[in-house]
Design a protein around this motif. Structure first.
Motif, short mmCIF file in Angstrom:
data_model
loop_
_atom_site.label_atom_id
_atom_site.label_comp_id
_atom_site.label_asym_id
_atom_site.label_seq_id
_atom_site.Cartn_x
_atom_site.Cartn_y
_atom_site.Cartn_z
N PRO A 33 -9.25 0.48 -42.93
CA PRO A 33 -10.83 -0.30 -42.93
C PRO A 33 -11.40 -0.24 -41.25
CG PRO A 33 -9.89 -1.35 -44.61
CD PRO A 33 -9.12 -0.89 -43.69
N ARG A 34 -10.60 -0.70 -40.13
CA ARG A 34 -10.98 -0.88 -39.28
C ARG A 34 -10.77 0.31 -38.25
NH1 ARG A 34 -8.65 -1.31 -34.16
NH2 ARG A 34 -7.18 -1.85 -34.98
N ARG A 35 -10.39 1.00 -38.46
CA ARG A 35 -9.53 1.58 -37.56
C ARG A 35 -11.14 2.84 -38.31
NH1 ARG A 35 -6.17 2.01 -34.21
NH2 ARG A 35 -4.19 0.45 -34.56
N LEU A 36 -11.05 3.18 -39.38
CA LEU A 36 -12.23 3.80 -40.25
C LEU A 36 -13.72 3.73 -39.60
CD1 LEU A 36 -12.78 6.11 -41.55
CD2 LEU A 36 -13.51 4.80 -43.99
N ASP A 37 -13.80 2.44 -39.47
CA ASP A 37 -14.98 1.73 -38.72
C ASP A 37 -15.23 2.28 -37.37
OD1 ASP A 37 -17.34 0.06 -39.88
OD2 ASP A 37 -16.66 -0.51 -37.51
N VAL A 38 -13.87 2.06 -36.77
CA VAL A 38 -14.39 3.18 -35.27
C VAL A 38 -14.76 3.85 -35.25
CG1 VAL A 38 -12.87 2.92 -33.45
CG2 VAL A 38 -12.95 0.89 -34.22
N ILE A 39 -13.86 5.07 -35.69
CA ILE A 39 -14.13 6.45 -36.20
C ILE A 39 -15.68 7.01 -36.34
CG2 ILE A 39 -13.54 8.63 -37.09
CD1 ILE A 39 -10.66 7.27 -38.04
N LEU A 40 -15.90 6.27 -37.51
CA LEU A 40 -17.53 6.40 -37.23
C LEU A 40 -18.66 6.15 -36.95
CD1 LEU A 40 -17.17 5.21 -41.58
CD2 LEU A 40 -17.68 7.58 -40.61
N ALA A 41 -18.11 4.83 -36.78
CA ALA A 41 -19.50 3.65 -35.50
C ALA A 41 -19.48 5.40 -34.18
CB ALA A 41 -18.49 2.78 -34.91
N ASN A 42 -17.75 6.02 -33.68
CA ASN A 42 -18.69 6.76 -32.57
C ASN A 42 -18.65 7.60 -33.00
OD1 ASN A 42 -17.04 5.82 -30.16
ND2 ASN A 42 -15.30 4.85 -31.48
N LEU A 43 -18.47 8.65 -33.94
CA LEU A 43 -19.12 10.27 -34.27
C LEU A 43 -20.35 9.54 -34.45
CD1 LEU A 43 -16.63 11.52 -36.92
CD2 LEU A 43 -16.88 12.07 -34.15
#
Length: 539
Positions: free
Chosen positions: A396-406
């Motif tokens: 979940p944390r890494r998915l959140d990082v991906i989404l936040a950046n995109l």
């Protein structure tokens, strides 16, 4: 024939064709073929020359002996006959002539006193006849030639080789000079033909043995040549796999030994160069990591001070002098930016060092995206097209990082509204982030995920660190996924994130057990809402 049988048949044909090409391109096979072709050419040429020389020698020797004997018999016996002999005299003389050492058939043709043609045949009435003599030979024998200084005789001996019913014969004829009968001779060459046939079989067998010997020699030569080449190929593959300590055992002074020595020197130089580069890279990563850790302590203190200053700025009391308010806001903004940069650098060093790990949990993709948007106050600028119930086992944390950046990158460099859509397949979850801006220039597309890359060289300094998209891509890769960037036909840029439905296979079991995870949006791994509207990702 069913489709499955057709497919199997097609695959078999492709595989056979592939194997045939491999066999045809084999260096060993080519060496054997070349050796065999050279040996076959040499053997056939030598055998042909030997057969031709022996054939001429045998036939010439036999022919010369027969013709000499026949000519002598014509002079001694036929020459002693009267000018107009009787048939009995011709018959008797023909029989005597046939009893010579060469054993040939004789036909004598003369005219009696009445001018009638009389014949004498050594083999009787059913033996050698005038019809067995070629017409051209009879014409040449009976043709009278002018006597000159170069031609002392009006008649000469002529001969010809003929084949009757598969049996070769030597036929010759001459006329008695000064008047007398005309004599013809026929000698069977079947014994010589059998000898030559045996010779041809022997030469054919010798050619076959030479071809087999050449193939064996080629095999031995190919083994001698290809064994070092094979070892070199194996060593090159091991070197390509990263085993830089691979070396070849060198023996001899030929070209292959020189090639092996060159390979060893190249491998040694490559190993040294890679070791040096690895050492420098490790030192650089250690420097970045140490620097990031060292910066965190003063940044923590600075951040606490800037938070107090920010609260004072937002307070109604107006305790901060309006003259220095812009400077205070700049310090607060730059401190937050520096804090984000340090965090990004530490994340990058973890990826480079290979220490980044997944902590997976079952998440609802739509809920995760909703939380990411809500935590950063992007609800008014983002349209979400995602159905609830699309679950995946991800970090979940890494998915959140991906989404936040995109999404942050789309808001910062694209144009509102930003549309986020989700679709699923049996194995993947695909999240597309599209903006309505001018799109990405074609020359920039290949570099959007490069670290510290800025699309505009005239603006080297911006709110982002230039690491956001790179970190998003690394987080996608660690899931076994991928991110691609493109321009939409309807305008704007589209970033497509493709992640597996289940990334559990990529998780170290010990790591997962030690760290645990949370699938609740906003759990331990997610970035909090504290970032607010200023945390927009990096381009």
């Amino acid at each position: 024939m069913t489709e499955e049988q057709e497919a199997h048949r097609g695959w078999s044909a492709v595989r056979k064709g592939h194997l045939s090409r491999l066999r045809f391109t084999s260096l060993r096979l080519r060496l054997v073929v070349v050796f065999g072709a050279v040996a076959l050419t040499a053997a056939v040429s030598a055998s042909g020359i030997a057969y031709w020389l022996n054939r001429e020698a045998v036939l010439t020797r036999t022919q010369g002996a027969v013709l000499r004997d026949f000519e002598q018999e014509m002079q001694n016996r036929a020459g002693s006959l009267p000018e107009h002999p009787t048939q009995d005299e011709l018959q008797h003389t023909a029989g005597q002539m046939a009893n010579s050492s060469q054993r040939f058939s004789v036909l004598l043709v003369g005219e009696d006193a009445n001018g009638r043609k009389v014949y004498g045949n050594s083999a009787g009435l059913n033996g050698f006849s005038l019809d067995d003599v070629p017409k051209s030979l009879r014409t040449a024998v009976n043709k009278r030639q002018d006597v000159t200084d170069g031609n002392k005789s009006p008649y000469h001996l002529y001969w010809q080789r003929v084949v009757e019913h598969g049996t070769p014969y030597l036929v010759a004829g001459t006329k008695v000079i000064g008047g007398g009968p005309t004599g013809y001779m026929r000698k069977s060459l079947e014994p010589e033909a059998k000898d030559l046939n045996s010779l041809s079989w022997s030469l054919g067998i010798a050619t076959g043995l030479a071809l087999i010997g050449a193939a064996l020699l080629a095999q031995a030569a190919a083994t001698t040549v290809l064994k070092p080449v094979h070892r070199l190929g194996v060593a090159a593959r091991r070197l390509g796999e990263g085993r830089l300590d691979t070396r070849l055992l060198v023996s001899g002074t030929d070209e292959l030994a020189d090639l092996s020595r060159t390979f060893n020197r190249t491998a040694e130089a490559l190993e040294k160069r890679v070791d040096d580069m690895a050492a420098r890279d490790e030192a650089s990563r250690r420097f970045v990591a140490d620097m990031s850790h060292e910066l965190r302590t003063p940044l923590t203190a600075i951040t606490a001070v800037t938070e107090v200053l920010e609260e004072e700025l937002d307070a109604e009391s107006g305790s901060i002098d309006p003259m220095i308010e812009p400077a205070v806001r700049l310090v607060v903004s730059e401190t937050r930016r520096l804090n984000d940069l340090v965090e990004n650098l530490m994340e990058v060093t973890r990826f480079d060092a290979g220490t980044a790990r997944l902590v997976v949990d079952t998440v609802d993709v739509a809920d995760q995206i909703t939380f990411c948007i809500d935590a950063r106050a992007w609800l008014d600028a983002v349209d979400l097209d995602a159905e609830r119930g699309i679950h995946a086992r991800l970090d979940p944390r890494r998915l959140d990082v991906i989404l936040a950046n995109l999404i942050g990158n789309a808001l910062k460099h694209g144009g509102s509204p930003v549309r986020v859509s989700v679709r699923e397949s049996a194995e993947d979850v695909v999240i597309a982030v599209r903006d309505h801006g001018p799109g990405i220039p074609e020359e920039v597309l290949p570099h959007v995920f490069d670290r510290f890359y800025k699309a505009s060289a005239s603006r080297p300094r911006s709110d982002g660190s230039g690491l956001g998209l790179s970190i998003a891509l690394e987080n996608a890769h660690i899931h076994g996924g991928e991110i691609t960037a493109a321009n939409s036909e309807e305008g704007g840029a589209v970033f497509t994130l493709r992640l597996p439905r289940d990334a559990s296979e990529l998780v170290d079991p010990g790591e997962q057990g030690a760290r645990g995870g949370s699938g609740v949006p906003g759990g331990p791994g997610a970035q909090g809402a504290k970032a607010g509207k200023d945390n927009k990702g990096d381009a």
